[in-house]
Design an enzyme around this catalytic site. Structure first.
Site, PDB file in Angstrom:
ATOM      1  N   GLY A 127      -2.929  -5.639  21.763  1.00 59.48           N
ATOM      2  CA  GLY A 127      -1.882  -5.768  22.295  1.00 59.48           C
ATOM      3  C   GLY A 127      -2.601  -5.240  23.283  1.00 59.48           C
ATOM      4  O   GLY A 127      -2.982  -3.730  22.557  1.00 59.48           O
TER       5      GLY A 127
ATOM      6  N   GLN B 235      -3.535   0.888  29.756  1.00 62.51           N
ATOM      7  CA  GLN B 235      -4.053   2.122  29.398  1.00 62.51           C
ATOM      8  C   GLN B 235      -5.200   1.977  29.146  1.00 62.51           C
ATOM      9  O   GLN B 235      -6.319   2.397  28.797  1.00 62.51           O
ATOM     10  CB  GLN B 235      -4.153   1.142  28.082  1.00 62.51           C
ATOM     11  CG  GLN B 235      -3.109   0.827  26.885  1.00 62.51           C
ATOM     12  CD  GLN B 235      -2.305   0.223  25.864  1.00 62.51           C
ATOM     13  OE1 GLN B 235      -1.770  -1.337  25.767  1.00 62.51           O
ATOM     14  NE2 GLN B 235      -2.368   1.201  24.303  1.00 62.51           N
TER      15      GLN B 235
ATOM     16  N   LEU C  48      -2.625   2.176  21.228  1.00 61.79           N
ATOM     17  CA  LEU C  48      -4.017   1.883  20.805  1.00 61.79           C
ATOM     18  C   LEU C  48      -4.034   3.342  21.192  1.00 61.79           C
ATOM     19  O   LEU C  48      -4.766   4.511  21.782  1.00 61.79           O
ATOM     20  CB  LEU C  48      -5.006   1.208  21.188  1.00 61.79           C
ATOM     21  CG  LEU C  48      -5.337  -0.285  20.296  1.00 61.79           C
ATOM     22  CD1 LEU C  48      -5.998  -1.597  21.729  1.00 61.79           C
ATOM     23  CD2 LEU C  48      -5.695   0.017  19.481  1.00 61.79           C
TER      24      LEU C  48
ATOM     25  N   HIS D 171       6.656  -4.714  23.917  1.00 60.73           N
ATOM     26  CA  HIS D 171       5.758  -3.499  23.611  1.00 60.73           C
ATOM     27  C   HIS D 171       4.996  -3.103  25.097  1.00 60.73           C
ATOM     28  O   HIS D 171       4.559  -1.838  25.943  1.00 60.73           O
ATOM     29  CB  HIS D 171       5.178  -3.074  22.984  1.00 60.73           C
ATOM     30  CG  HIS D 171       4.245  -1.423  21.946  1.00 60.73           C
ATOM     31  ND1 HIS D 171       4.295  -1.055  21.632  1.00 60.73           N
ATOM     32  CD2 HIS D 171       2.775  -1.354  22.989  1.00 60.73           C
ATOM     33  CE1 HIS D 171       3.496  -0.471  21.570  1.00 60.73           C
ATOM     34  NE2 HIS D 171       2.518  -0.289  22.328  1.00 60.73           N
ATOM     35  N   GLU D 172       4.086  -4.046  25.507  1.00 63.06           N
ATOM     36  CA  GLU D 172       3.143  -4.756  26.638  1.00 63.06           C
ATOM     37  C   GLU D 172       4.082  -4.258  27.863  1.00 63.06           C
ATOM     38  O   GLU D 172       2.688  -3.232  28.641  1.00 63.06           O
ATOM     39  CB  GLU D 172       2.366  -5.104  26.255  1.00 63.06           C
ATOM     40  CG  GLU D 172       1.412  -5.537  25.194  1.00 63.06           C
ATOM     41  CD  GLU D 172       0.716  -4.736  24.376  1.00 63.06           C
ATOM     42  OE1 GLU D 172      -0.072  -3.518  25.191  1.00 63.06           O
ATOM     43  OE2 GLU D 172       0.730  -4.095  23.039  1.00 63.06           O
TER      44      GLU D 172
ATOM     45  N   HIS E 249       4.602  -0.406  29.129  1.00 62.04           N
ATOM     46  CA  HIS E 249       3.423  -0.085  29.632  1.00 62.04           C
ATOM     47  C   HIS E 249       4.156  -0.054  30.847  1.00 62.04           C
ATOM     48  O   HIS E 249       3.324   0.998  31.659  1.00 62.04           O
ATOM     49  CB  HIS E 249       2.168  -0.396  29.061  1.00 62.04           C
ATOM     50  CG  HIS E 249       1.202  -0.280  28.245  1.00 62.04           C
ATOM     51  ND1 HIS E 249       1.406   1.617  26.947  1.00 62.04           N
ATOM     52  CD2 HIS E 249       1.651  -0.344  26.307  1.00 62.04           C
ATOM     53  CE1 HIS E 249       1.610   1.793  26.267  1.00 62.04           C
ATOM     54  NE2 HIS E 249       1.248   0.356  24.977  1.00 62.04           N
TER      55      HIS E 249
END
Ligand code: NI
Length: 176
Positions: free
Chosen positions: A46, A51, A95, A136-137, A140
């Site tokens: 993902g 990011q 990441l 989770h994404e 962000h």
């Protein structure tokens, strides 16, 4: 298509809230494709636009295993419509926090709405790893990292190590 540099923590850009996408146009599709390519190359399952330094509400996800066919999902303005009372715990990585993992507890099942690559409104139900990865994404996009879900002690330990790594890399660059 292009590989995009991934921002690693600690970095103030990872703590900001991203803005909604007005419509998924050619530029958005290009960013989605570049993000997918960057995610596969990393490799990761993902990636969220902040990011790669774009404060837009765009995420890409693919939880297919190496021996399975690619199953890319690209979403703009993903929005949780429902989450289950039941929770699930997964060892999460990111990441932007390379080499660090911690168990995070989140709702086990979700339903969400988003705009797809063609600017169509879609709804999706997910559970298991896919539900965790999407949550989770989406985090962000609100400036939240998986370490924000764990104890301050563990979070600070991870962030300190990443900061040290960043400083040593910068020193090496200056020295080169
Ligand atoms: Ni992440």
């Amino acid at each position: 298509m292009a590989l995009l540099p991934i921002i690693t923590a600690p970095d103030p850009r990872l703590k900001r809230k991203s803005a909604p996408v007005e419509r998924v146009d050619a530029g958005t599709r290009q960013l989605m494709d570049d993000m997918l390519e960057t995610m596969y190359a990393a490799p990761g399952i993902g990636l969220a636009a902040p990011q790669v330094g774009e404060l837009k509400r765009i995420i890409v996800v693919d939880i297919a295993r190496e021996d399975e066919e690619l199953a890319p999902l690209a979403m703009a303005n993903p929005e949780l419509l429902w989450v289950s009372d039941e929770d699930a715990a997964y060892d999460e990585g990111c990441l932007s926090l390379p080499e660090h993992y911690a168990e995070v507890v989140r709702p086990a099942s979700i339903r969400l709405r988003y705009l797809d690559r063609e600017n169509e409104i879609r709804e999706l139900e997910a559970d298991g790893l896919l539900a965790t990865c999407i949550q989770h994404e989406i985090d962000h996009l609100d400036g939240v990292l998986f370490v924000d879900h764990i104890s301050a002690l563990k979070r600070n330990m991870i962030l300190r190590k990443l900061l040290k790594l960043k400083k040593s890399e910068q020193k090496a660059e200056v020295g080169a």
